[in-house]
Scaffold this active site. Structure first.
Site, PDB file in Angstrom:
ATOM      1  N   ILE A 265       0.919  -1.229   0.004  1.00  0.00           N
ATOM      2  CA  ILE A 265      -0.033  -0.050   0.159  1.00  0.00           C
ATOM      3  C   ILE A 265       0.967   1.142  -0.143  1.00  0.00           C
ATOM      4  CG2 ILE A 265      -2.103  -1.045   1.234  1.00  0.00           C
ATOM      5  CD1 ILE A 265      -1.464   0.174   3.810  1.00  0.00           C
ATOM      6  N   ASP A 266       0.489   2.268  -0.479  1.00  0.00           N
ATOM      7  CA  ASP A 266       1.063   3.440  -0.311  1.00  0.00           C
ATOM      8  C   ASP A 266       1.755   3.912   0.783  1.00  0.00           C
ATOM      9  OD1 ASP A 266       0.425   3.626  -3.257  1.00  0.00           O
ATOM     10  OD2 ASP A 266      -1.120   5.223  -2.962  1.00  0.00           O
ATOM     11  N   ARG A 267       2.959   4.734   0.856  1.00  0.00           N
ATOM     12  CA  ARG A 267       3.534   5.235   1.903  1.00  0.00           C
ATOM     13  C   ARG A 267       2.551   5.908   2.740  1.00  0.00           C
ATOM     14  NH1 ARG A 267       9.363   8.592   1.783  1.00  0.00           N
ATOM     15  NH2 ARG A 267       9.330   8.921   4.024  1.00  0.00           N
TER      16      ARG A 267
ATOM     17  N   THR B  57      -0.851   6.242   2.350  1.00  0.00           N
ATOM     18  CA  THR B  57      -2.104   5.553   2.803  1.00  0.00           C
ATOM     19  C   THR B  57      -1.898   4.557   4.209  1.00  0.00           C
ATOM     20  OG1 THR B  57      -2.631   5.018   0.698  1.00  0.00           O
ATOM     21  CG2 THR B  57      -3.677   3.749   2.007  1.00  0.00           C
TER      22      THR B  57
ATOM     23  N   ARG C  69      -6.458   6.592  -5.781  1.00  0.00           N
ATOM     24  CA  ARG C  69      -6.400   8.107  -5.845  1.00  0.00           C
ATOM     25  C   ARG C  69      -6.692   8.840  -7.173  1.00  0.00           C
ATOM     26  NH1 ARG C  69      -0.673   8.122  -3.004  1.00  0.00           N
ATOM     27  NH2 ARG C  69      -0.601  10.261  -3.011  1.00  0.00           N
TER      28      ARG C  69
END
Length: 344
Positions: free
Chosen positions: A159-161, A163, A265
Site C-alpha cells: 500500500i502507498d506510503r 496510505t 487516488r
C-alpha cells in the site's frame, strides 16, 4: 545413510546418497509446481536444464518420472541428481534490529497465526525502501520472527506510503505463494475508506478508467489514459458514498478490482472528488484549510481466503488524522470489529 535435521513448516528435509540428494516436500510446499520447487531450492538451475533432467528421468518424485509442471504434495520424496555448483542458499540470518523498531512493528500487529500476520500500517511509513527512504516496513520484518530460525515474514502486497491500514504478511514462502495467487485471482476483497472533497454523482458506482504512468522514479505519477493508448493499464474500482457533509466532503467506501499504482487516488480524482490531503493528485482542491494536510485514505478491511482453510476478515481502526476529520465532519465510523476466521 546419514539423515539431516528434522523438518518444520517451510523447510525440506534432505539426506545424501553418494552425490544424489533426496528432498522431502514439506507441508508449506503443498501443491507447488516442481519447477517452482526447484527455483526455490536451486535458484541457479535454468528452466531448460530442469526440463532436460525431467525428460531423462534424472529428477523423480516417489521414484517416478515427472514433468516440470507436476504438482507436489507434502511427504513426497524428490530425487535430485548431481547439479554442478548446486549450492544451497545461505541460512536466512535474522537482522539485528533496534529494540524500538521491534516494539514498533509488533505494535502494528492486528492478527497473527502460524500462516499469516496482518498489520495496521501507520500513514507516512513506507512499505519498502527507495531513494531517500531510510525506514520502512520491510526492514523491520525480522522483529516479527517468533524464533530466530523461523522464516522471515514476507510481504504479500503493498500500500502507498501515505496510505494507512491493512498490510498482509506471510510467515513462509509457501504461504506467500498461495496468498499471491489469491490476490491475482481477485479472491481477496479489499475495502478502503476515504474522505474526498466534494460529492460524487451518482452516489455509488463503478469506475472503469485505464491508467498510464507519466514520468519516472520518485516523481512519476499515474494519469487517466485513453483506452487506445498502448501504455494504458486496465483499471477498475467500485465506490459508494457512506456519508456526506452537504456537498463539500464525502466519506467513501472504495474497492479496487485491479491493483494499479495509486489507482484509488486517480480514480477519485477522475470523479471530480480528489482525496482530501492528497500530496500528488487533485491539485489545490485536495488541500483545505482547517484539516490535516495528510492523505485521507485508509485500508479498512481485508476479507480473504485463509491458507489453512476458511476465510479471514480483519478490520483496521482509523488513523488519528482521519478520526479527527471524521469528528469535525460529523461522520460516525462505529466500532472496529475484531479479526474473525470463519470455516476451515
Amino acid at each position: 545413510m546419514k539423515h539431516g535435521p528434522a523438518c518444520g513448516i517451510g523447510v525440506s528435509r534432505e539426506y545424501r546418497a553418494m552425490s544424489v540428494v533426496i528432498l522431502t516436500v514439506s507441508e508449506d510446499e503443498a501443491d507447488i509446481r516442481l519447477d517452482r520447487y526447484f527455483r526455490r531450492h536451486y535458484p541457479h538451475l535454468t528452466q531448460g536444464a530442469l526440463q532436460k533432467l525431467c525428460r531423462t528421468g534424472q529428477i523423480r518424485v516417489e521414484g517416478k518420472r515427472v514433468e516440470a509442471s507436476t504438482r507436489l504434495q507434502p511427504g513426497q520424496s524428490v530425487r535430485v541428481p548431481p547439479i554442478p555448483k548446486a549450492v544451497k542458499p545461505a541460512p536466512d540470518t535474522p537482522r539485528q534490529l533496534d529494540e524500538r523498531l521491534v516494539r514498533e512493528i509488533k505494535g502494528m500487529v492486528l492478527y497473527q497465526d502460524k500462516q499469516v500476520i496482518v498489520l495496521n500500517k501507520p500513514a507516512g511509513l513506507a512499505v519498502q525502501g527507495g531513494p531517500g527512504i531510510t525506514k520502512h516496513v520491510d526492514m523491520m520484518l525480522d522483529g516479527l520472527r517468533a524464533e530466530a530460525d523461523d522464516p522471515r515474514p514476507r510481504l504479500v502486497h503493498r500500500i502507498d506510503r501515505d496510505t494507512s491500514g491493512l498490510l498482509l504478511l506471510a510467515r513462509t514462502p509457501g504461504v506467500a505463494a498461495k496468498l499471491a495467487e489469491a490476490f491475482r485471482g481477485r479472491d481477496v476483497k479489499k475495502t478502503y475508506w476515504a474522505v474526498v472533497v466534494g460529492r460524487p454523482d451518482p452516489l455509488a458506482g463503478e469506475i472503469d478508467q485505464p491508467l498510464a504512468r507519466l514520468g519516472a522514479g520518485a516523481n512519476a505519477i499515474m494519469v487517466a489514459a485513453d483506452r487506445k493508448d498502448e501504455d494504458a493499464q486496465y483499471a477498475r474500482s467500485t465506490y459508494e458514498v457512506v456519508d456526506a457533509a452537504a456537498r463539500k466532503f464525502s466519506w467513501l467506501a472504495l474497492s479496487p478490482l485491479t491493483g494499479r499504482t495509486h489507482q484509488l487516488r486517480v480514480h477519485c480524482e477522475s470523479l471530480g472528488t480528489p482525496i482530501l490531503g492528497d500530496p500528488k493528485y487533485g491539485g489545490a482542491t485536495a488541500h483545505v484549510d482547517g484539516f490535516k494536510d495528510q492523505l485521507h485514505l485508509h485500508a479498512r478491511e481485508l476479507d480473504m481466503p485463509h491458507p489453512a482453510g476458511g476465510r479471514l476478515v480483519v478490520t483496521a481502526e482509523l488513523p488519528p488524522h482521519m478520526r479527527e476529520t471524521f469528528r469535525a465532519l460529523g461522520f460516525t465510523p462505529g466500532s472496529t470489529p475484531k479479526p474473525v476466521r470463519r470455516g476451515g
